[in-house]
Design an enzyme around this catalytic site. Structure first.
Site, PDB file in Angstrom:
ATOM      1  N   ASP A 150       0.819  -1.220   0.000  1.00 58.25           N
ATOM      2  CA  ASP A 150       0.000   0.000   0.000  1.00 58.25           C
ATOM      3  C   ASP A 150       0.852   1.270   0.000  1.00 58.25           C
ATOM      4  O   ASP A 150       0.316   2.375  -0.054  1.00 58.25           O
ATOM      5  CB  ASP A 150      -0.986   0.007   1.189  1.00 58.25           C
ATOM      6  CG  ASP A 150      -0.328  -0.169   2.541  1.00 58.25           C
ATOM      7  OD1 ASP A 150       0.659  -0.924   2.642  1.00 58.25           O
ATOM      8  OD2 ASP A 150      -0.783   0.463   3.518  1.00 58.25           O
ATOM      9  N   HIS A 151       2.198   1.120   0.023  1.00 57.20           N
ATOM     10  CA  HIS A 151       3.059   2.300   0.067  1.00 57.20           C
ATOM     11  C   HIS A 151       3.886   2.511  -1.196  1.00 57.20           C
ATOM     12  O   HIS A 151       4.504   3.547  -1.349  1.00 57.20           O
ATOM     13  CB  HIS A 151       3.971   2.235   1.298  1.00 57.20           C
ATOM     14  CG  HIS A 151       3.196   2.334   2.563  1.00 57.20           C
ATOM     15  ND1 HIS A 151       3.123   3.488   3.312  1.00 57.20           N
ATOM     16  CD2 HIS A 151       2.398   1.432   3.190  1.00 57.20           C
ATOM     17  CE1 HIS A 151       2.331   3.280   4.358  1.00 57.20           C
ATOM     18  NE2 HIS A 151       1.876   2.044   4.300  1.00 57.20           N
TER      19      HIS A 151
HETATM   20 ZN   LIG Z   1       0.502   0.742   5.248  1.00 51.24          ZN
HETATM   21 ZN   LIG Z   2       3.051  -1.311   6.540  1.00 51.80          ZN
END
Ligand SMILES: [Zn+2]
Ligand SMILES: [Zn+2]
Length: 367
Positions: free
Chosen positions: A66-67
């Protein structure tokens, strides 16, 4: 010098209809630094007053999907529009391995890309500010980043200088720069005779994902803004501990102990909307905000009022109009539409740094 944070994505792990995945743009003067690049970040930039500018630097906090999943797509877009200016990506050890895999996705680029592995204790010296890399508590290889300005010289006291016999002109400048000067009529004046106390620079700290950590507390001491994750509320404290995330209360306790001026909570789990997270944190640390996507935090100098949240500060007029359903529905509204990735598409081309792709928000154009 303007300093602000543009929140492009404020959801944790999975996106929601209203919140995108991690991405925060740090703007200082003409500089642009993107911290994390979750899936959809390039589109968030396009939807904002920032535009999809030729970002020179991206800082990754860690390698949970998610990054960073927004990075290959964004790198590809830059290549499709023929970018030539280099791009540097910073991240914890493992960055080169990660890119070994990503390369198969984005293929050949038209511009040089530099991969810089940074770890706890590293300092990137930028002249009048520094970027401090610090370890957080989210597994072995997760960094936080602090942007810390060096102290500014104290105020120059013109009357004191004149009383000491310093003629207006170049000698004023040298004293302001911290040098002693010889007076034309003999004698010396030292800078401390005409300068006030040095004034602190500003400090902004972004933790990325982390459980409440002593390392964060240390680096965040008296920061102007602490951007801290708050994936959960206290009701899910156990889960937060197991997954090395923070609750709103946990983040607020760090902010309180570090005596920061403002706490901004982000990386919310999709079961929260914001107000409940804010309520929990404010019981411990009242100066808490929970930005939504396209909110801005202006980090003003303390004497100018300190940090403040500007709601929807990076939202374009077009986006604001969208809920009424009349704009862009047919794709003939003249706005950027992606054009299927055609490198000749003017909608994708050459936005100057800091300018809005649609010429809006002229007052921000100089940042
Ligand atoms: Zn995250
Ligand atoms: Zn994380």
């Amino acid at each position: 010098m303007d300093l602000d944070l543009v929140f492009l994505g404020t959801s944790g792990s999975v996106p929601t209809a209203r919140r995108g995945l991690a991405g925060t743009l740090v703007r200082r003067g003409g500089e642009r630094m993107l911290v994390d690049c979750g899936e959809g970040t390039q589109r968030q930039l396009l939807r904002s007053t920032v535009g999809l500018i030729e970002l020179p630097e991206v800082f990754l906090t860690h390698y949970h999907a998610d990054h960073y999943l927004g990075l290959p797509g964004m790198l590809k877009t830059f290549a499709l529009r023929g970018r030539e200016v280099p791009l540097a990506v910073y991240g914890p050890p493992g960055l080169k391995d990660l890119f070994g895999g990503l390369q198969r996705i984005f293929g050949k680029l038209t511009y040089p890309i530099e991969l810089v592995e940074v770890r706890d204790g590293d300092v990137l010296d930028r002249g009048d500010y520094r970027i401090l890399v610090f370890r957080v508590s989210h597994g072995a290889t997760a960094n936080g980043y602090a942007f810390a300005e060096v102290p500014r010289p104290g105020r120059f006291d013109v009357e004191a200088a004149e009383a000491l016999g310093v003629p207006a002109g170049p000698l004023f400048g040298r004293l302001q720069a911290g040098e002693p000067v010889e007076l034309p009529g003999g004698g010396e004046v030292r800078p401390e005779q005409v300068l006030g106390e040095p004034r602190p620079g500003r400090k902004v700290v972004l933790t990325g994902d982390t459980a409440p950590a002593a390392t964060v507390l240390e680096v965040a001491r008296e920061a102007d803004v602490l951007v801290h994750e708050a994936t959960f509320a206290e009701e899910e404290r156990e889960r937060a501990d197991e997954t090395l995330h923070s609750t709103a209360a946990g983040a607020a306790a760090v902010a309180k102990a570090a005596e920061v001026r403002m706490l901004a909570l982000t990386h919310l789990s999709n079961r929260y909307f914001g107000p409940e997270v804010a309520r929990e944190a404010r019981e411990i640390f009242p100066e808490t905000v929970v930005p939504r996507d396209f909110d801005i935090i202006e980090v003003r100098f303390q004497e100018r009022g300190g940090p403040r949240l500007v709601k929807a500060g990076a939202r374009t007029a077009r986006e604001e109009a969208e809920p009424h359903g009349r704009h862009g529905a047919s794709g003939s509204g003249g706005g950027p539409h992606g054009g299927g990735g055609d490198p000749g598409d003017p909608a994708l081309g050459g936005d100057p740094v800091g300018a809005s792709p649609r010429g809006r928000a002229a007052s921000r154009g100089a940042r």
